[in-house]
Write a protein that holds these residues in place. Structure first.
Motif, PDB file in Angstrom:
ATOM      1  N   UNK A 107       0.839  -1.191   0.000  1.00 28.32           N
ATOM      2  CA  UNK A 107       0.000   0.000   0.000  1.00 28.32           C
ATOM      3  C   UNK A 107       0.881   1.252   0.000  1.00 28.32           C
ATOM      4  N   UNK A 108       0.442   2.246  -0.708  1.00 23.51           N
ATOM      5  CA  UNK A 108       1.156   3.512  -0.831  1.00 23.51           C
ATOM      6  C   UNK A 108       0.781   4.398   0.359  1.00 23.51           C
ATOM      7  N   UNK A 109       1.798   4.933   1.046  1.00 29.82           N
ATOM      8  CA  UNK A 109       1.530   5.778   2.220  1.00 29.82           C
ATOM      9  C   UNK A 109       0.856   7.095   1.832  1.00 29.82           C
ATOM     10  N   UNK A 110       1.364   7.737   0.786  1.00 24.20           N
ATOM     11  CA  UNK A 110       0.786   8.995   0.322  1.00 24.20           C
ATOM     12  C   UNK A 110       0.274   8.787  -1.091  1.00 24.20           C
ATOM     13  N   UNK A 111      -1.031   8.811  -1.231  1.00 29.64           N
ATOM     14  CA  UNK A 111      -1.736   8.305  -2.399  1.00 29.64           C
ATOM     15  C   UNK A 111      -1.696   9.221  -3.627  1.00 29.64           C
ATOM     16  N   UNK A 112      -1.734  10.517  -3.426  1.00 30.34           N
ATOM     17  CA  UNK A 112      -1.935  11.428  -4.553  1.00 30.34           C
ATOM     18  C   UNK A 112      -0.656  12.172  -4.943  1.00 30.34           C
ATOM     19  N   UNK A 113      -0.264  11.996  -6.191  1.00 32.20           N
ATOM     20  CA  UNK A 113       0.844  12.737  -6.783  1.00 32.20           C
ATOM     21  C   UNK A 113       0.265  14.061  -7.260  1.00 32.20           C
ATOM     22  N   UNK A 114       0.643  15.145  -6.605  1.00 29.11           N
ATOM     23  CA  UNK A 114       0.078  16.463  -6.861  1.00 29.11           C
ATOM     24  C   UNK A 114       1.142  17.350  -7.509  1.00 29.11           C
ATOM     25  N   UNK A 115       0.816  17.878  -8.688  1.00 29.52           N
ATOM     26  CA  UNK A 115       1.760  18.710  -9.431  1.00 29.52           C
ATOM     27  C   UNK A 115       1.039  19.947  -9.942  1.00 29.52           C
ATOM     28  N   UNK A 116       1.728  21.071  -9.907  1.00 29.14           N
ATOM     29  CA  UNK A 116       1.140  22.304 -10.415  1.00 29.14           C
ATOM     30  C   UNK A 116       2.203  23.376 -10.554  1.00 29.14           C
ATOM     31  N   UNK A 117       1.822  24.452 -11.201  1.00 33.56           N
ATOM     32  CA  UNK A 117       2.658  25.640 -11.307  1.00 33.56           C
ATOM     33  C   UNK A 117       1.970  26.777 -10.566  1.00 33.56           C
ATOM     34  N   UNK A 118       2.770  27.605  -9.896  1.00 30.93           N
ATOM     35  CA  UNK A 118       2.268  28.816  -9.247  1.00 30.93           C
ATOM     36  C   UNK A 118       2.921  30.002  -9.947  1.00 30.93           C
ATOM     37  N   UNK A 119       2.110  30.905 -10.441  1.00 32.98           N
ATOM     38  CA  UNK A 119       2.623  32.128 -11.036  1.00 32.98           C
ATOM     39  C   UNK A 119       2.233  33.287 -10.139  1.00 32.98           C
ATOM     40  N   UNK A 120       3.196  34.113  -9.786  1.00 28.84           N
ATOM     41  CA  UNK A 120       2.905  35.229  -8.896  1.00 28.84           C
ATOM     42  C   UNK A 120       4.058  36.210  -8.854  1.00 28.84           C
ATOM     43  N   UNK A 121       4.125  36.954  -7.768  1.00 25.76           N
ATOM     44  CA  UNK A 121       5.213  37.909  -7.562  1.00 25.76           C
ATOM     45  C   UNK A 121       5.816  37.655  -6.191  1.00 25.76           C
ATOM     46  N   UNK A 122       7.105  37.864  -6.094  1.00 19.22           N
ATOM     47  CA  UNK A 122       7.831  37.686  -4.831  1.00 19.22           C
ATOM     48  C   UNK A 122       7.660  36.289  -4.237  1.00 19.22           C
ATOM     49  N   UNK A 123       7.572  35.268  -5.085  1.00 16.60           N
ATOM     50  CA  UNK A 123       7.480  33.900  -4.593  1.00 16.60           C
ATOM     51  C   UNK A 123       8.834  33.494  -4.021  1.00 16.60           C
ATOM     52  N   UNK A 124       8.816  32.734  -2.953  1.00 17.09           N
ATOM     53  CA  UNK A 124      10.044  32.333  -2.264  1.00 17.09           C
ATOM     54  C   UNK A 124      10.044  30.815  -2.114  1.00 17.09           C
ATOM     55  N   UNK A 125      10.852  30.130  -2.931  1.00 18.74           N
ATOM     56  CA  UNK A 125      10.832  28.660  -2.911  1.00 18.74           C
ATOM     57  C   UNK A 125      11.245  28.115  -1.549  1.00 18.74           C
ATOM     58  N   UNK A 126      12.148  28.783  -0.836  1.00 18.08           N
ATOM     59  CA  UNK A 126      12.549  28.309   0.495  1.00 18.08           C
ATOM     60  C   UNK A 126      11.392  28.398   1.478  1.00 18.08           C
ATOM     61  N   UNK A 127      10.653  29.494   1.444  1.00 18.26           N
ATOM     62  CA  UNK A 127       9.497  29.662   2.334  1.00 18.26           C
ATOM     63  C   UNK A 127       8.408  28.644   2.000  1.00 18.26           C
ATOM     64  N   UNK A 128       8.209  28.377   0.718  1.00 20.55           N
ATOM     65  CA  UNK A 128       7.204  27.395   0.299  1.00 20.55           C
ATOM     66  C   UNK A 128       7.614  26.002   0.766  1.00 20.55           C
ATOM     67  N   UNK A 129       8.884  25.642   0.571  1.00 15.77           N
ATOM     68  CA  UNK A 129       9.376  24.349   1.057  1.00 15.77           C
ATOM     69  C   UNK A 129       9.167  24.220   2.565  1.00 15.77           C
ATOM     70  N   UNK A 130       9.485  25.268   3.302  1.00 17.48           N
ATOM     71  CA  UNK A 130       9.332  25.242   4.754  1.00 17.48           C
ATOM     72  C   UNK A 130       7.869  25.091   5.150  1.00 17.48           C
ATOM     73  N   UNK A 131       6.960  25.799   4.454  1.00 20.94           N
ATOM     74  CA  UNK A 131       5.536  25.686   4.764  1.00 20.94           C
ATOM     75  C   UNK A 131       5.047  24.256   4.537  1.00 20.94           C
ATOM     76  N   UNK A 132       5.419  23.673   3.409  1.00 22.25           N
ATOM     77  CA  UNK A 132       5.029  22.289   3.135  1.00 22.25           C
ATOM     78  C   UNK A 132       5.533  21.361   4.232  1.00 22.25           C
ATOM     79  N   UNK A 133       6.798  21.494   4.575  1.00 24.73           N
ATOM     80  CA  UNK A 133       7.417  20.619   5.569  1.00 24.73           C
ATOM     81  C   UNK A 133       6.733  20.731   6.927  1.00 24.73           C
ATOM     82  N   UNK A 134       6.336  21.929   7.300  1.00 25.42           N
ATOM     83  CA  UNK A 134       5.742  22.160   8.618  1.00 25.42           C
ATOM     84  C   UNK A 134       4.239  21.933   8.681  1.00 25.42           C
TER      85      UNK A 134
END
Length: 83
Positions: free
Chosen positions: A1-28
């Protein structure tokens, strides 16, 4: 059985996006694995395995316009069904 079932992929278009902050938000804030959040301050590519893709979409939509959204059911795929 797969622990995490859904492979979720997308693009975010915006201004002042911060990949480090996004990674941290996901992790937390999200349970999942295989996180990829890369790009620049105007475009970020997200790839994440989770059981709650709607939470990922909601968060990402709060950062900018989301598009090229793909949510695939890896459990179905592992059983030879269309994901």
């Amino acid at each position: 059985m797969i622990e995490f079932r859904y492979d979720t992929q997308l693009l975010i278009e915006g201004t002042n996006l911060d990949e480090d902050a996004i990674n941290e938000y996901f992790t937390n804030n999200f349970k999942g694995d295989c996180l990829l959040a890369v790009g620049d301050d105007e475009l970020i590519k997200i790839h994440f395995h989770t059981n709650e893709p709607w939470k990922v979409l909601e968060y990402c939509a709060s950062l900018g316009e989301i598009y090229d959204i793909v949510v695939e059911d890896m459990d179905r795929q592992s059983r030879g069904l269309k994901g």
